[in-house]
Design a protein around this motif. Structure first.
Motif, mmCIF file in Angstrom:
data_model
loop_
_atom_site.group_PDB
_atom_site.id
_atom_site.type_symbol
_atom_site.label_atom_id
_atom_site.label_comp_id
_atom_site.label_asym_id
_atom_site.label_seq_id
_atom_site.Cartn_x
_atom_site.Cartn_y
_atom_site.Cartn_z
ATOM 1 N N THR A 106 27.261 -21.144 12.104
ATOM 2 C CA THR A 106 28.371 -20.356 12.654
ATOM 3 C C THR A 106 29.371 -19.889 11.602
ATOM 4 N N HIS A 107 29.150 -20.234 10.327
ATOM 5 C CA HIS A 107 30.165 -19.939 9.305
ATOM 6 C C HIS A 107 30.482 -18.446 9.238
ATOM 7 N N GLU A 108 29.459 -17.607 9.156
ATOM 8 C CA GLU A 108 29.689 -16.168 9.039
ATOM 9 C C GLU A 108 30.381 -15.625 10.282
ATOM 10 N N LEU A 109 29.942 -16.081 11.446
ATOM 11 C CA LEU A 109 30.524 -15.616 12.700
ATOM 12 C C LEU A 109 31.989 -16.029 12.818
ATOM 13 N N MET A 110 32.284 -17.286 12.523
ATOM 14 C CA MET A 110 33.660 -17.772 12.606
ATOM 15 C C MET A 110 34.565 -17.077 11.597
ATOM 16 N N ALA A 111 34.040 -16.822 10.414
ATOM 17 C CA ALA A 111 34.815 -16.123 9.383
ATOM 18 C C ALA A 111 35.139 -14.700 9.839
ATOM 19 N N PHE A 112 34.173 -14.060 10.479
ATOM 20 C CA PHE A 112 34.384 -12.698 10.977
ATOM 21 C C PHE A 112 35.494 -12.682 12.023
ATOM 22 N N VAL A 113 35.413 -13.608 12.986
ATOM 23 C CA VAL A 113 36.415 -13.666 14.052
ATOM 24 C C VAL A 113 37.793 -13.957 13.479
ATOM 25 N N ALA A 114 37.859 -14.897 12.524
ATOM 26 C CA ALA A 114 39.148 -15.256 11.922
ATOM 27 C C ALA A 114 39.762 -14.073 11.179
ATOM 28 N N GLU A 115 38.916 -13.294 10.526
ATOM 29 C CA GLU A 115 39.400 -12.145 9.745
ATOM 30 C C GLU A 115 39.885 -11.010 10.645
ATOM 31 N N LYS A 116 39.195 -10.796 11.770
ATOM 32 C CA LYS A 116 39.491 -9.631 12.605
ATOM 33 C C LYS A 116 40.400 -9.941 13.781
ATOM 34 N N ARG A 117 40.670 -11.214 14.038
ATOM 35 C CA ARG A 117 41.394 -11.582 15.255
ATOM 36 C C ARG A 117 42.734 -10.858 15.388
ATOM 37 N N HIS A 118 43.444 -10.697 14.304
ATOM 38 C CA HIS A 118 44.767 -10.074 14.377
ATOM 39 C C HIS A 118 44.695 -8.599 14.760
ATOM 40 N N LYS A 119 43.490 -8.028 14.709
ATOM 41 C CA LYS A 119 43.329 -6.624 15.080
ATOM 42 C C LYS A 119 42.778 -6.455 16.493
ATOM 43 N N PHE A 120 42.536 -7.572 17.175
ATOM 44 C CA PHE A 120 42.048 -7.480 18.550
ATOM 45 C C PHE A 120 43.167 -6.946 19.448
ATOM 46 N N PRO A 121 42.815 -6.225 20.509
ATOM 47 C CA PRO A 121 43.838 -5.718 21.436
ATOM 48 C C PRO A 121 44.595 -6.858 22.112
ATOM 49 N N SER A 122 45.839 -6.584 22.446
ATOM 50 C CA SER A 122 46.661 -7.560 23.161
ATOM 51 C C SER A 122 46.622 -7.270 24.655
ATOM 52 N N GLU A 123 47.255 -8.146 25.447
ATOM 53 C CA GLU A 123 47.358 -7.905 26.880
ATOM 54 C C GLU A 123 48.113 -6.611 27.153
#
Length: 267
Positions: A106-123
């Motif tokens: 899961t390292h690559e997947l978790m790293a991707f999510v951690a890197e992009k999370r701040h750009k995910f849409p908000s409520e």
């Protein structure tokens, strides 16, 4: 039609504009970037699935190498069998199998999510997008089938029962009851049309659609319609929800006058 599609594209940017504080160009770039992230995520997930499939294949191979269940007393009587089980326990259980079980892909997947999370849409982004879609419908007086049949989509792909239900569910979570009703009603229409054709594709059930629709109509003050849909619910309600639906029906009925119960002067 091209003008309508461009308008749809623009109102979909409303939420991103509010978040980034920029102009329309910035919002469009944000959406394009978000689309790119989704494509990147697909690649990362594909890599992860391939690694997990290889891992499961190795575990399956190890499982198949083990002897079939039998009489333990008889098995260990043979000196070779006795040594074999000792060897397997040390060389395979303690190392090979343990390594496989604890192998983390899961390292690559978790790293991707951690890197992009701040750009995910908000409520707030989702709420803005839902309001934007509603404005589009109001401005161009578009009938829902024209939205859902794919004519406004670049790939002409029709929306499914599940697609409409998911949008309704998002509006429900945001307590945007009018918008929720619009999309739940369209999901219900598609579900019923599919049932007539014998097409039962989609994960959402008729019960789920009617249940959410009736509640949204109740919150809008459309009591009679909520009452009628709850009557339909009782015909298909699963046992675990029967008492709740019956309670809702009694509650809605108590809110209606005798004339309204006969369908006179209803919304």
């Amino acid at each position: 039609m091209k003008l309508v599609w461009q308008s749809l594209y623009c109102v979909a940017c409303v939420a991103i504009v509010a978040r980034c504080g920029g102009d329309l160009f910035a919002s469009v770039m944000d959406l394009r970037e978000l689309y790119g992230h989704e494509q990147d995520m697909k690649t990362v997930l594909k890599n992860y699935l391939e690694l997990e499939e290889k891992k499961l294949s190795k575990i399956r191979e190890f499982y198949e190498s083990l002897p079939e269940p039998g009489n333990s007393v008889e098995y260990i009587k043979g000196p070779v069998n006795s040594f074999s089980i000792l060897r397997r326990a040390k060389r395979e259980w303690d190392s090979k199998l343990a390594d496989l079980v604890y192998e983390d892909n899961t390292h690559e997947l978790m790293a991707f999510v951690a890197e992009k999370r701040h750009k995910f849409p908000s409520e707030e982004d989702l709420r803005g997008g839902l309001i934007g879609l509603k404005r589009l419908l109001d401005t161009y007086k578009l009938p829902m089938p024209e939205i859902t049949n794919g004519s406004l989509s670049l790939d002409n792909k029709p929306m499914s029962v599940d697609d409409c239900f998911e949008i309704g569910l998002e509006a429900h979570k945001q307590q945007l009851w009018e918008i929720a009703c619009i999309w739940f009603e369209e999901s219900l229409r598609l579900k019923r049309e599919g049932a007539v054709r014998g097409d039962q594709r989609g994960h959402v059930t008729m019960f789920e659609i009617l249940d959410y629709l009736a509640y949204s109509q109740f919150k809008m003050g459309r009591i009679y319609t909520a009452y009628r849909n709850t009557q339909d619910l009782l015909k298909i309600v699963p046992e675990w929800a029967e008492s709740r639906v019956e309670g809702n029906l009694v509650y809605f009925k108590a809110m209606l006058s005798p004339e309204e119960l006969e369908g006179k002067g209803t919304e």
